[in-house]
Design an enzyme around this catalytic site. Structure first.
Site, short mmCIF file in Angstrom:
data_model
loop_
_atom_site.label_atom_id
_atom_site.label_comp_id
_atom_site.label_asym_id
_atom_site.label_seq_id
_atom_site.Cartn_x
_atom_site.Cartn_y
_atom_site.Cartn_z
N SER A 196 -37.75 -89.97 20.43
CA SER A 196 -39.12 -89.47 20.22
C SER A 196 -39.96 -89.96 21.38
CB SER A 196 -39.66 -90.04 18.91
OG SER A 196 -41.07 -89.91 18.84
N TYR A 231 -41.11 -96.39 12.38
CA TYR A 231 -40.62 -95.26 13.20
C TYR A 231 -40.51 -95.66 14.68
CZ TYR A 231 -40.13 -90.34 14.62
OH TYR A 231 -39.68 -89.15 15.14
P1 NDP Z 1 -37.44 -82.62 9.30
O1 NDP Z 1 -38.06 -83.50 8.27
O2 NDP Z 1 -37.82 -81.19 9.34
O3 NDP Z 1 -35.85 -82.71 9.22
C1 NDP Z 1 -35.21 -83.94 9.07
C2 NDP Z 1 -33.74 -83.68 8.88
O4 NDP Z 1 -33.08 -84.95 8.73
C3 NDP Z 1 -33.44 -82.88 7.64
O5 NDP Z 1 -32.42 -81.97 7.94
C4 NDP Z 1 -32.95 -83.91 6.66
O6 NDP Z 1 -32.00 -83.37 5.77
C5 NDP Z 1 -32.28 -84.90 7.58
N1 NDP Z 1 -32.17 -86.24 7.01
C6 NDP Z 1 -33.16 -87.11 6.71
N2 NDP Z 1 -32.65 -88.24 6.20
C7 NDP Z 1 -31.31 -88.09 6.20
C8 NDP Z 1 -30.23 -88.91 5.79
N3 NDP Z 1 -30.41 -90.15 5.28
N4 NDP Z 1 -28.98 -88.43 5.93
C9 NDP Z 1 -28.78 -87.19 6.42
N5 NDP Z 1 -29.76 -86.37 6.82
C10 NDP Z 1 -31.00 -86.82 6.70
O7 NDP Z 1 -37.77 -83.35 10.68
P2 NDP Z 1 -37.70 -82.88 12.21
O8 NDP Z 1 -36.89 -81.67 12.37
O9 NDP Z 1 -39.07 -82.93 12.73
O10 NDP Z 1 -36.94 -84.14 12.83
C11 NDP Z 1 -35.65 -84.08 13.39
C12 NDP Z 1 -35.48 -85.24 14.34
O11 NDP Z 1 -36.42 -85.10 15.41
C13 NDP Z 1 -35.75 -86.61 13.70
O12 NDP Z 1 -34.87 -87.56 14.23
C14 NDP Z 1 -37.18 -86.90 14.17
O13 NDP Z 1 -37.45 -88.26 14.17
C15 NDP Z 1 -37.16 -86.29 15.55
N6 NDP Z 1 -38.46 -86.01 16.11
C16 NDP Z 1 -39.27 -85.08 15.55
C17 NDP Z 1 -40.51 -84.82 16.10
C18 NDP Z 1 -41.43 -83.80 15.54
O14 NDP Z 1 -42.58 -83.72 16.01
N7 NDP Z 1 -41.05 -83.00 14.57
C19 NDP Z 1 -40.98 -85.54 17.28
C20 NDP Z 1 -40.05 -86.52 17.79
C21 NDP Z 1 -38.83 -86.73 17.22
P3 NDP Z 1 -32.10 -83.40 4.15
O15 NDP Z 1 -33.49 -83.84 3.78
O16 NDP Z 1 -31.80 -82.00 3.75
O17 NDP Z 1 -31.06 -84.37 3.75
#
Ligand code: NDP
Length: 256
Positions: free
Chosen positions: A148, A161
């Site tokens: 991030s 985070y």
């Molecule tokens: P979302 O909340 O839309 O998606 C998060 C994903 O992670 C979901 O598919 C969820 O699946 C999965 N997830 C969460 N916890 C677990 C777990 N314990 N085991 C398996 N899967 C898990 O978030 P984003 O798409 O925004 O984020 C994706 C990545 O990008 C993350 O690492 C985030 O930190 C990073 N990021 C995002 C930014 C943004 O602005 N959106 C900026 C910088 C980094 P489910 O709940 O179905 O299990």
């Protein structure tokens, strides 16, 4: 090889953790469009299977969904075994699953802090460890860890985070050194703000939403489709001399 051919992923198998929504879903789709067969994970088998089917229908590539909590070692081992059985190998690992719990340190519980570290850091470590024997044996791999902007700068009220995403960048660098002799590249993508479910509370708050626009020189939030190009580059042979890098995809936020 003509340059555009070096971006093609035909014959490759990619895993995208948390590939059922947000940035993960978009990257899984982009990798499949570039030719890879793709495995995606969610904690819910229904969510994983539904999205896998939609990616498969959209691209004509094989896409399979698995249930896996990345913070659970036995879930990760079992998911990797099923994936190898189903696809016959693995070449590309996108460690995308992540969560964010925000708040002042004295209003957070230890359990909340640990949940963020367990998911964002330990989960990534477990998935890399599970993929290690296959990547090392074939002396080829592309590992992409999703950090991030907060891997390199900070915002107040983000102790869990920011700590976790700083660790993602350092784990990326350590593993890049460890796996360089095996021809495996390990890089981090460092996204700025994208309007995914993780950021619903910010997107729905006009003041917070605007405050992020002011941080970004390009003057806007990222659009979901903009994450795919960098993922395909880092997953492909076009990035063969890139390893240990943390590449910002943040509209210029971190150069301010
Ligand atoms: P979302 O909340 O839309 O998606 C998060 C994903 O992670 C979901 O598919 C969820 O699946 C999965 N997830 C969460 N916890 C677990 C777990 N314990 N085991 C398996 N899967 C898990 O978030 P984003 O798409 O925004 O984020 C994706 C990545 O990008 C993350 O690492 C985030 O930190 C990073 N990021 C995002 C930014 C943004 O602005 N959106 C900026 C910088 C980094 P489910 O709940 O179905 O299990």
């Amino acid at each position: 090889m003509p340059i555009l051919d070096s971006f093609k992923l035909d014959g490759k198998v990619a895993l995208v953790t948390g590939g059922n929504r947000g940035l993960g879903r978009q990257m899984a789709l982009a990798l499949a469009e570039a030719g890879a067969n793709v495995a995606i994970t969610s904690r819910s088998i229904h969510r994983a299977e539904e999205v896998a089917q939609s990616i498969s229908e959209a691209t004509g590539r094989k896409c399979v969904g698995y249930a896996c909590d990345v913070a659970n070692p036995s879930d990760v081992e079992s998911m990797m075994a099923q994936l190898i059985d189903e696809f016959g190998g693995i070449h590309i690992v996108v460690n995308n699953a992540g969560i964010n719990i925000r708040g002042p340190i004295d209003q957070l519980t230890l359990a909340e802090f640990q949940e963020v570290l367990d998911t964002n850091v330990t989960g990534m470590w477990l998935v890399c460890r599970a993929a290690a024997p296959y990547l090392k044996e074939q002396r080829y791999g592309r590992v992409i860890n999703i950090g991030s902007t907060l891997s390199i700068i900070a915002i107040a009220e983000r102790t869990p985070y920011a700590s976790s995403k700083g660790a993602v960048l350092q784990m990326t660098r350590a593993l890049a050194l460890e796996w360089a002799p095996y021809g495996i590249t390990v890089n981090a993508m460092l996204p700025g703000p994208f309007a995914t479910e993780m950021n619903t509370s910010l997107v729905e708050d006009p003041v917070a939403y605007q405050s992020f626009i002011q941080k970004v020189p390009l003057g806007r939030w990222g659009e979901l489709h903009e994450i795919g190009g960098l993922a395909v580059f880092l997953a492909s042979d076009a990035s063969s001399f890139v390893t240990g890098a943390g590449i910002s995809i943040d509209g210029g936020w971190t150069v301010m």
